[in-house]
Design a protein around this motif. Structure first.
Motif, PDB file in Angstrom:
ATOM      1  N   THR A 104       0.759  -1.144  -0.023  1.00  0.00           N
ATOM      2  CA  THR A 104      -0.151  -0.037  -0.260  1.00  0.00           C
ATOM      3  C   THR A 104       0.697   1.144  -0.275  1.00  0.00           C
ATOM      4  O   THR A 104       2.014   1.249   0.087  1.00  0.00           O
ATOM      5  CB  THR A 104      -0.937  -0.072   1.172  1.00  0.00           C
ATOM      6  N   ILE A 105       0.252   2.414  -0.452  1.00  0.00           N
ATOM      7  CA  ILE A 105       0.600   3.566  -0.163  1.00  0.00           C
ATOM      8  C   ILE A 105      -0.157   4.735   0.006  1.00  0.00           C
ATOM      9  O   ILE A 105      -1.198   4.517  -0.424  1.00  0.00           O
ATOM     10  CB  ILE A 105       1.640   3.919  -1.238  1.00  0.00           C
ATOM     11  N   ASN A 106       0.078   5.562   0.715  1.00  0.00           N
ATOM     12  CA  ASN A 106      -0.969   6.696   1.600  1.00  0.00           C
ATOM     13  C   ASN A 106      -1.152   7.810   0.457  1.00  0.00           C
ATOM     14  O   ASN A 106      -0.064   8.149   0.036  1.00  0.00           O
ATOM     15  CB  ASN A 106      -0.447   6.914   2.844  1.00  0.00           C
ATOM     16  N   ILE A 107      -2.161   8.555   0.463  1.00  0.00           N
ATOM     17  CA  ILE A 107      -2.620   9.697   0.068  1.00  0.00           C
ATOM     18  C   ILE A 107      -2.340  10.797   1.157  1.00  0.00           C
ATOM     19  O   ILE A 107      -2.863  10.596   2.207  1.00  0.00           O
ATOM     20  CB  ILE A 107      -4.115   9.554  -0.715  1.00  0.00           C
ATOM     21  N   GLU A 108      -1.550  11.701   0.710  1.00  0.00           N
ATOM     22  CA  GLU A 108      -1.394  12.876   1.429  1.00  0.00           C
ATOM     23  C   GLU A 108      -2.961  13.746   1.457  1.00  0.00           C
ATOM     24  O   GLU A 108      -3.257  14.145   2.455  1.00  0.00           O
ATOM     25  CB  GLU A 108      -0.336  13.556   1.287  1.00  0.00           C
ATOM     26  N   GLU A 109      -2.919  14.113   0.126  1.00  0.00           N
ATOM     27  CA  GLU A 109      -4.138  14.955   0.028  1.00  0.00           C
ATOM     28  C   GLU A 109      -4.678  14.917  -1.592  1.00  0.00           C
ATOM     29  O   GLU A 109      -3.819  14.518  -2.220  1.00  0.00           O
ATOM     30  CB  GLU A 109      -3.938  16.224   0.563  1.00  0.00           C
ATOM     31  N   GLY A 110      -5.804  15.429  -1.714  1.00  0.00           N
ATOM     32  CA  GLY A 110      -6.030  15.551  -3.256  1.00  0.00           C
ATOM     33  C   GLY A 110      -7.789  16.037  -3.264  1.00  0.00           C
ATOM     34  O   GLY A 110      -8.300  16.072  -2.213  1.00  0.00           O
ATOM     35  N   ASN A 111      -8.058  16.173  -4.367  1.00  0.00           N
ATOM     36  CA  ASN A 111      -9.450  16.700  -4.588  1.00  0.00           C
ATOM     37  C   ASN A 111     -10.004  16.478  -6.141  1.00  0.00           C
ATOM     38  O   ASN A 111      -9.058  16.167  -7.134  1.00  0.00           O
ATOM     39  CB  ASN A 111      -9.562  18.153  -4.407  1.00  0.00           C
ATOM     40  N   PHE A 112     -11.151  16.526  -6.422  1.00  0.00           N
ATOM     41  CA  PHE A 112     -11.599  16.286  -7.691  1.00  0.00           C
ATOM     42  C   PHE A 112     -12.645  17.518  -7.900  1.00  0.00           C
ATOM     43  O   PHE A 112     -13.400  17.932  -6.962  1.00  0.00           O
ATOM     44  CB  PHE A 112     -12.283  14.977  -7.779  1.00  0.00           C
ATOM     45  N   THR A 113     -12.675  18.005  -9.107  1.00  0.00           N
ATOM     46  CA  THR A 113     -13.383  19.258  -9.442  1.00  0.00           C
ATOM     47  C   THR A 113     -14.399  18.899 -10.536  1.00  0.00           C
ATOM     48  O   THR A 113     -14.035  18.090 -11.530  1.00  0.00           O
ATOM     49  CB  THR A 113     -12.537  20.274  -9.912  1.00  0.00           C
ATOM     50  N   PHE A 114     -15.809  19.406 -10.314  1.00  0.00           N
ATOM     51  CA  PHE A 114     -16.751  19.094 -11.315  1.00  0.00           C
ATOM     52  C   PHE A 114     -17.450  20.316 -11.604  1.00  0.00           C
ATOM     53  O   PHE A 114     -17.447  21.497 -10.729  1.00  0.00           O
ATOM     54  CB  PHE A 114     -17.849  18.123 -10.577  1.00  0.00           C
ATOM     55  N   SER A 115     -17.781  20.559 -12.766  1.00  0.00           N
ATOM     56  CA  SER A 115     -18.175  21.522 -13.557  1.00  0.00           C
ATOM     57  C   SER A 115     -19.632  20.981 -14.384  1.00  0.00           C
ATOM     58  O   SER A 115     -19.423  20.070 -14.998  1.00  0.00           O
ATOM     59  CB  SER A 115     -17.677  22.253 -14.464  1.00  0.00           C
ATOM     60  N   ASN A 116     -20.660  21.389 -13.925  1.00  0.00           N
ATOM     61  CA  ASN A 116     -21.871  21.021 -14.458  1.00  0.00           C
ATOM     62  C   ASN A 116     -22.155  19.539 -14.415  1.00  0.00           C
ATOM     63  O   ASN A 116     -22.316  19.008 -15.268  1.00  0.00           O
ATOM     64  CB  ASN A 116     -22.175  21.412 -16.063  1.00  0.00           C
ATOM     65  N   ASN A 117     -21.793  18.965 -12.944  1.00  0.00           N
ATOM     66  CA  ASN A 117     -22.125  17.736 -12.833  1.00  0.00           C
ATOM     67  C   ASN A 117     -21.073  16.616 -13.484  1.00  0.00           C
ATOM     68  O   ASN A 117     -21.369  15.564 -13.527  1.00  0.00           O
ATOM     69  CB  ASN A 117     -23.330  17.241 -12.858  1.00  0.00           C
ATOM     70  N   GLU A 118     -20.176  17.043 -14.218  1.00  0.00           N
ATOM     71  CA  GLU A 118     -19.027  16.333 -14.936  1.00  0.00           C
ATOM     72  C   GLU A 118     -17.693  16.722 -14.342  1.00  0.00           C
ATOM     73  O   GLU A 118     -17.182  17.874 -14.019  1.00  0.00           O
ATOM     74  CB  GLU A 118     -18.956  16.378 -16.505  1.00  0.00           C
ATOM     75  N   LEU A 119     -16.816  15.511 -14.052  1.00  0.00           N
ATOM     76  CA  LEU A 119     -15.556  15.540 -13.832  1.00  0.00           C
ATOM     77  C   LEU A 119     -14.718  16.508 -14.496  1.00  0.00           C
ATOM     78  O   LEU A 119     -14.803  16.234 -15.952  1.00  0.00           O
ATOM     79  CB  LEU A 119     -14.835  14.080 -13.718  1.00  0.00           C
ATOM     80  N   THR A 120     -14.059  17.310 -14.119  1.00  0.00           N
ATOM     81  CA  THR A 120     -13.125  18.208 -14.981  1.00  0.00           C
ATOM     82  C   THR A 120     -11.731  18.453 -14.696  1.00  0.00           C
ATOM     83  O   THR A 120     -10.792  19.050 -15.490  1.00  0.00           O
ATOM     84  CB  THR A 120     -13.838  19.670 -14.976  1.00  0.00           C
ATOM     85  N   GLY A 121     -11.417  18.149 -13.304  1.00  0.00           N
ATOM     86  CA  GLY A 121     -10.109  18.132 -12.994  1.00  0.00           C
ATOM     87  C   GLY A 121      -9.772  17.505 -11.631  1.00  0.00           C
ATOM     88  O   GLY A 121     -10.771  16.943 -10.924  1.00  0.00           O
ATOM     89  N   GLY A 122      -8.638  17.753 -11.116  1.00  0.00           N
ATOM     90  CA  GLY A 122      -8.442  17.333  -9.827  1.00  0.00           C
ATOM     91  C   GLY A 122      -6.924  17.114  -9.524  1.00  0.00           C
ATOM     92  O   GLY A 122      -6.159  17.157 -10.490  1.00  0.00           O
ATOM     93  N   ASN A 123      -6.526  16.774  -8.476  1.00  0.00           N
ATOM     94  CA  ASN A 123      -4.995  16.429  -8.015  1.00  0.00           C
ATOM     95  C   ASN A 123      -5.046  15.532  -7.017  1.00  0.00           C
ATOM     96  O   ASN A 123      -5.850  15.398  -6.198  1.00  0.00           O
ATOM     97  CB  ASN A 123      -4.202  17.715  -7.938  1.00  0.00           C
ATOM     98  N   VAL A 124      -3.983  14.613  -7.009  1.00  0.00           N
ATOM     99  CA  VAL A 124      -3.774  13.774  -5.774  1.00  0.00           C
ATOM    100  C   VAL A 124      -2.229  13.853  -5.526  1.00  0.00           C
ATOM    101  O   VAL A 124      -1.258  13.633  -6.491  1.00  0.00           O
ATOM    102  CB  VAL A 124      -4.078  12.248  -6.137  1.00  0.00           C
ATOM    103  N   ILE A 125      -1.815  13.804  -4.126  1.00  0.00           N
ATOM    104  CA  ILE A 125      -0.624  14.106  -3.627  1.00  0.00           C
ATOM    105  C   ILE A 125      -0.402  12.774  -3.027  1.00  0.00           C
ATOM    106  O   ILE A 125      -1.005  12.287  -2.262  1.00  0.00           O
ATOM    107  CB  ILE A 125      -0.005  15.223  -2.862  1.00  0.00           C
TER     108      ILE A 125
END
Length: 177
Positions: free
Chosen positions: A29-50
């Motif tokens: 396993t490996i852990n996630i430090e932080e991250g997010n997903f961005t939605f515009s008009n109910n569709e995934l448009t971006g994000g990042n994972v550290i």
């Protein structure tokens, strides 16, 4: 245009890795430090994972001395150089909706300060306040200066060869921020 941001819950998310070699495979396993997903008009448009590269754990090696030695090798310059690079990042640059819950994700993956484009399928299920995302990411370690026992760089490795690709199986939970 309504924009929503979902913050990844690292305690509820899991990233499993599998590395393969001629004589078998290892996993952990490996852990996630932080991250997010961005939605515009109910569709995934971006994000990042550290990812916290210092959190790499090996699950299939049960002898503690061998496990510690292996973990030290993964942390070394042969692999992740965790003393110098404590994180790896994935920045989503595009998300193409394939079906109601399936996306093809394109992004930039940075490991050891080396960035390359990457693409993978991600299943995303969400409601008003929660999101679950899962997928498999295949990474060619040699693109990130991890050449140890790679057949691309060394000859006559025989059964000590380690395959270039490793997999990350991701199961993420995120909450509306």
């Amino acid at each position: 245009m309504e924009t929503q941001n979902f913050k990844i819950s690292n305690t509820e998310s899991q990233v499993n890795w599998i590395g393969k070699k001629v004589t078998g495979q290892h996993n952990g396993t490996i852990n996630i430090e932080e991250g997010n997903f961005t939605f515009s008009n109910n569709e995934l448009t971006g994000g990042n994972v550290i990812i916290d590269t210092t959190s790499i754990a090996i699950l299939d090696v049960t002898d503690s001395a061998t496990n510690q030695q292996f973990a030290g090798h993964l942390a070394s310059d042969d692999f992740f150089s965790t003393d110098k690079f404590q994180t790896a990042t994935l920045d989503i640059t595009a998300a193409s909706k394939q079906t109601e819950s399936d996306y093809f994700i394109e992004g930039n993956l940075t490991i050891k300060a080396i960035t390359h484009p990457i693409g993978f399928n991600l299943e995303v299920k969400r409601n008003e306040s929660d999101l679950k995302a899962s997928g498999k990411i295949i990474i060619d370690r040699t693109k990130y200066d991890m050449k140890f026992r790679s057949g691309n760089f060394f000859t006559n490795l025989g059964d000590t060869l380690i395959y270039n690709d490793f997999e990350l199986d991701v199961n993420l939970t995120a909450k509306l921020a």
